[in-house]
Design a protein around this motif. Structure first.
Motif, PDB file in Angstrom:
ATOM      1  N   VAL A  48       0.860  -1.185   0.000  1.00  0.00           N
ATOM      2  CA  VAL A  48       0.000   0.000   0.000  1.00  0.00           C
ATOM      3  C   VAL A  48       0.894   1.233   0.000  1.00  0.00           C
ATOM      4  O   VAL A  48       1.314   1.714   1.070  1.00  0.00           O
ATOM      5  CB  VAL A  48      -0.943   0.016   1.221  1.00  0.00           C
ATOM      6  CG1 VAL A  48      -1.986   1.124   1.077  1.00  0.00           C
ATOM      7  CG2 VAL A  48      -1.623  -1.329   1.407  1.00  0.00           C
ATOM      8  N   PRO A  49       1.229   1.770  -1.173  1.00  0.00           N
ATOM      9  CA  PRO A  49       2.123   2.930  -1.222  1.00  0.00           C
ATOM     10  C   PRO A  49       1.557   4.108  -0.430  1.00  0.00           C
ATOM     11  O   PRO A  49       0.359   4.422  -0.536  1.00  0.00           O
ATOM     12  CB  PRO A  49       2.208   3.251  -2.717  1.00  0.00           C
ATOM     13  CG  PRO A  49       1.817   1.988  -3.407  1.00  0.00           C
ATOM     14  CD  PRO A  49       0.806   1.330  -2.510  1.00  0.00           C
ATOM     15  N   PHE A  50       2.416   4.732   0.347  1.00  0.00           N
ATOM     16  CA  PHE A  50       2.004   5.910   1.120  1.00  0.00           C
ATOM     17  C   PHE A  50       2.809   7.096   0.598  1.00  0.00           C
ATOM     18  O   PHE A  50       3.897   7.400   1.084  1.00  0.00           O
ATOM     19  CB  PHE A  50       2.261   5.683   2.618  1.00  0.00           C
ATOM     20  CG  PHE A  50       1.674   6.760   3.503  1.00  0.00           C
ATOM     21  CD1 PHE A  50       0.311   6.791   3.760  1.00  0.00           C
ATOM     22  CD2 PHE A  50       2.477   7.740   4.060  1.00  0.00           C
ATOM     23  CE1 PHE A  50      -0.233   7.774   4.575  1.00  0.00           C
ATOM     24  CE2 PHE A  50       1.945   8.724   4.872  1.00  0.00           C
ATOM     25  CZ  PHE A  50       0.580   8.747   5.128  1.00  0.00           C
ATOM     26  N   GLU A  51       2.278   7.738  -0.415  1.00  0.00           N
ATOM     27  CA  GLU A  51       3.005   8.819  -1.083  1.00  0.00           C
ATOM     28  C   GLU A  51       2.015   9.708  -1.802  1.00  0.00           C
ATOM     29  O   GLU A  51       0.877   9.329  -2.061  1.00  0.00           O
ATOM     30  CB  GLU A  51       4.017   8.229  -2.083  1.00  0.00           C
ATOM     31  CG  GLU A  51       3.404   7.286  -3.091  1.00  0.00           C
ATOM     32  CD  GLU A  51       4.418   6.480  -3.874  1.00  0.00           C
ATOM     33  OE1 GLU A  51       4.056   5.998  -4.977  1.00  0.00           O
ATOM     34  OE2 GLU A  51       5.558   6.320  -3.404  1.00  0.00           O
ATOM     35  N   GLY A  52       2.460  10.923  -2.105  1.00  0.00           N
ATOM     36  CA  GLY A  52       1.620  11.862  -2.822  1.00  0.00           C
ATOM     37  C   GLY A  52       0.914  12.841  -1.900  1.00  0.00           C
ATOM     38  O   GLY A  52       1.043  12.810  -0.671  1.00  0.00           O
ATOM     39  N   GLU A  53       0.140  13.743  -2.520  1.00  0.00           N
ATOM     40  CA  GLU A  53      -0.503  14.837  -1.792  1.00  0.00           C
ATOM     41  C   GLU A  53      -1.484  14.332  -0.741  1.00  0.00           C
ATOM     42  O   GLU A  53      -1.522  14.840   0.388  1.00  0.00           O
ATOM     43  CB  GLU A  53      -1.221  15.741  -2.784  1.00  0.00           C
ATOM     44  CG  GLU A  53      -1.939  16.927  -2.123  1.00  0.00           C
ATOM     45  CD  GLU A  53      -2.700  17.782  -3.124  1.00  0.00           C
ATOM     46  OE1 GLU A  53      -3.339  18.755  -2.683  1.00  0.00           O
ATOM     47  OE2 GLU A  53      -2.664  17.460  -4.332  1.00  0.00           O
ATOM     48  N   LEU A  54      -2.272  13.323  -1.099  1.00  0.00           N
ATOM     49  CA  LEU A  54      -3.260  12.825  -0.146  1.00  0.00           C
ATOM     50  C   LEU A  54      -2.601  12.164   1.056  1.00  0.00           C
ATOM     51  O   LEU A  54      -3.072  12.294   2.186  1.00  0.00           O
ATOM     52  CB  LEU A  54      -4.199  11.845  -0.836  1.00  0.00           C
ATOM     53  CG  LEU A  54      -5.179  12.472  -1.835  1.00  0.00           C
ATOM     54  CD1 LEU A  54      -5.906  11.400  -2.618  1.00  0.00           C
ATOM     55  CD2 LEU A  54      -6.170  13.377  -1.120  1.00  0.00           C
ATOM     56  N   ALA A  55      -1.496  11.468   0.813  1.00  0.00           N
ATOM     57  CA  ALA A  55      -0.763  10.875   1.926  1.00  0.00           C
ATOM     58  C   ALA A  55      -0.218  11.964   2.844  1.00  0.00           C
ATOM     59  O   ALA A  55      -0.243  11.822   4.075  1.00  0.00           O
ATOM     60  CB  ALA A  55       0.373  10.006   1.399  1.00  0.00           C
ATOM     61  N   GLU A  56       0.260  13.055   2.257  1.00  0.00           N
ATOM     62  CA  GLU A  56       0.760  14.164   3.077  1.00  0.00           C
ATOM     63  C   GLU A  56      -0.364  14.783   3.905  1.00  0.00           C
ATOM     64  O   GLU A  56      -0.168  15.142   5.081  1.00  0.00           O
ATOM     65  CB  GLU A  56       1.414  15.216   2.184  1.00  0.00           C
ATOM     66  CG  GLU A  56       2.709  14.750   1.524  1.00  0.00           C
ATOM     67  CD  GLU A  56       3.305  15.801   0.613  1.00  0.00           C
ATOM     68  OE1 GLU A  56       2.796  16.949   0.622  1.00  0.00           O
ATOM     69  OE2 GLU A  56       4.262  15.485  -0.113  1.00  0.00           O
ATOM     70  N   LEU A  57      -1.541  14.929   3.295  1.00  0.00           N
ATOM     71  CA  LEU A  57      -2.679  15.449   4.060  1.00  0.00           C
ATOM     72  C   LEU A  57      -3.015  14.528   5.229  1.00  0.00           C
ATOM     73  O   LEU A  57      -3.279  14.987   6.344  1.00  0.00           O
ATOM     74  CB  LEU A  57      -3.899  15.574   3.147  1.00  0.00           C
ATOM     75  CG  LEU A  57      -3.925  16.706   2.122  1.00  0.00           C
ATOM     76  CD1 LEU A  57      -5.169  16.602   1.252  1.00  0.00           C
ATOM     77  CD2 LEU A  57      -3.877  18.062   2.809  1.00  0.00           C
ATOM     78  N   ALA A  58      -3.004  13.229   4.963  1.00  0.00           N
ATOM     79  CA  ALA A  58      -3.316  12.273   6.019  1.00  0.00           C
ATOM     80  C   ALA A  58      -2.254  12.296   7.111  1.00  0.00           C
ATOM     81  O   ALA A  58      -2.573  12.267   8.310  1.00  0.00           O
ATOM     82  CB  ALA A  58      -3.433  10.869   5.425  1.00  0.00           C
ATOM     83  N   GLN A  59      -1.002  12.364   6.721  1.00  0.00           N
ATOM     84  CA  GLN A  59       0.088  12.417   7.691  1.00  0.00           C
ATOM     85  C   GLN A  59      -0.102  13.611   8.629  1.00  0.00           C
ATOM     86  O   GLN A  59       0.004  13.485   9.853  1.00  0.00           O
ATOM     87  CB  GLN A  59       1.427  12.522   6.958  1.00  0.00           C
ATOM     88  CG  GLN A  59       2.646  12.585   7.856  1.00  0.00           C
ATOM     89  CD  GLN A  59       3.162  11.236   8.297  1.00  0.00           C
ATOM     90  OE1 GLN A  59       2.627  10.210   7.899  1.00  0.00           O
ATOM     91  NE2 GLN A  59       4.197  11.229   9.117  1.00  0.00           N
TER      92      GLN A  59
END
Length: 447
Positions: free
Chosen positions: A360-371
């Motif tokens: 499950v790749p955790f990368e990109g804008e949405l991942a940053e928002l979630a982080q």
């Protein structure tokens, strides 16, 4: 669309009592999907989830099934120009085992020392509670589109999930899927799960005789089935406890330290018992295969006599490393069992269930928002990217059906939660923070 986050935090705080009441109501329903005699309860559980969504103001809620246990699909339509997020959890639970071993009744929520004890408290009715709480904080009017998919058979391997996704594919299409069904790194520190092991199992039957024999008459010449089975099962691991099945793959492990004292405390391993295998703890837990003998059928101790047993059966399970294929892993397990029969014993294998591992790749804008949302909800504590030693095969199903969507695997549970075990429990503070985190994520997804 901007959201006043100070007001949102206040709104989350105000709905926490109702979130807990929702949670308690759902926990009290004995939705054990593996027990046909509990089918009415599983149906009642789905209806209860649907009713709570209607209470919040969801305009489109239905209970659906495709030959399996009931699921709930609900929609809060996206405002113009806004993305849609799908929130997943499951409302079915595991059996309780012997209720007398629980400190409190398993289906009666009981608070002790900052934790709530009950079956399903974390796995996964805690996840449903978080979704309901976040939506209540927006008074049923989230700033983005929200689809809820609350499954009813995850604990039995999601046998009808593929049919549900096929039938309701267009209704489930989303920009992001939030799968709230994993485990945080520890209480007080959130996680996003980026690797998951899969699962493959089988039942092996071993025969040495066409009928039972007196052990005094033939013992020492004729091999009995149970001793032969023990020798066969012992070949599944080497002397250090590494899995010895040829053809299974491994995956690189994260550089994350799992302190031995913490592992010893969380696992409950007895003094003097050695760890299995080589490599880091997280590699053995998350990114290498494991093999377990789940059960053996033969004469019970209570019924034992001086007899050579003619037949024995065992159920064997492999946890499949990320990047491997569980069907291939099952074939490797079958080949191993068939080729390692001791003393010429007759071995037959019945293939069981498989569930693929996941990356499950955790990368990109949405991942940053979630982080950022989860960091802020946990008062500045950074989330950790972790693996999962267990299996959530439906994640791979979602990735295959919706290849353009981002998948985020979140959690309410922690390593002390004992899902599937006696005295399952949920850290109350983490549940509240998970609700805030999800609300912040919905707010920050709004364009």
């Amino acid at each position: 669309m901007s959201v006043d986050e100070a007001a949102l935090r206040s709104a989350v705080e105000s709905v926490l009592p109702q979130m807990r009441q929702d949670w308690f109501d759902l926990i009290r329903i004995e939705s054990i999907s593996s027990m046909p005699e509990k089918d009415a309860e599983t149906q009642r559980s789905a209806e209860a989830v649907a009713e709570k969504l209607r209470e919040i103001g969801c305009p489109d809620v239905k209970v659906v099934a495709e030959g399996g246990k009931p699921a709930v699909i609900a929609h809060f339509p996206a405002p113009e120009g806004q993305p849609t997020i799908c929130l997943y959890s499951h409302h079915d639970v595991q059996p309780t085992g012997d209720p007398s071993l629980w400190q409190s009744p398993p289906f009666e929520p009981t608070e002790r020392d900052g934790r709530l004890y009950a079956r399903g408290s974390n796995d996964d009715k805690g996840g449903i509670a978080v979704h309901l709480g976040a939506l209540r904080a927006f008074d049923g009017k989230p700033p983005v589109g929200v689809t809820l998919f609350i499954e009813g058979e995850e604990e039995i391997g999601s046998p009808s999930l593929a049919r549900l996704i096929e039938t309701y594919h267009d209704e489930l299409v989303s920009d992001v899927f939030v799968i709230c069904d994993a485990t945080n790194w520890e209480a007080g520190q959130p996680s996003f799960t980026t690797t998951l092991r899969g699962v493959a199992d089988c039942v092996v039957e071993l025969r040495t005789l066409d009928h039972a024999l007196h052990s005094g008459g033939f013992g020492g010449v004729v091999p009995d089935a149970l001793t032969s089975m023990c020798r066969l099962l012992a070949t599944l691991h080497d002397e250090k406890g590494n899995v010895a099945i040829e053809g299974l793959k491994t995956h690189p492990a994260p550089d994350l330290d799992y302190p031995e004292d913490r592992l010893r405390s969380e696992s409950g391993i007895l003094d003097g018992v050695h760890w299995l295998g080589d490599g880091s703890a997280v590699s053995r837990l998350w990114t290498k295969p494991s093999c377990t003998v789940l059960a053996i059928d033969c004469t019970s101790v209570a019924d034992a006599s001086n007899t050579l047993a003619p037949v024995a059966r065992a159920k064997v399970s492999v946890r499949v490393a990320p990047g491997d294929d569980s069907t291939d892993a099952l074939e490797a397990l079958v080949k191993h069992l068939e080729s390692h029969a001791p003393w010429g014993a007759q071995v037959s294998v019945t293939r069981g269930e498989t569930g693929n591992p996941g990356l499950v790749p955790f990368e990109g804008e949405l991942a940053e928002l979630a982080q950022g949302a989860f960091r802020d909800a946990w008062d500045g504590t950074d989330p950790v990217q972790v693996g999962c030693g267990g299996s959530i095969p439906m994640i791979a199903d979602f990735q295959q059906a919706f290849p353009d969507a981002q998948v985020l695997v979140t959690a309410v549970a922690d390593p002390d939660g004992r899902p599937h075990g006696i005295d399952e429990s949920q850290n109350l503070d983490d549940l509240d923070k998970a609700c805030l985190a999800e609300a912040l994520l919905l707010a920050r997804m709004a364009r």
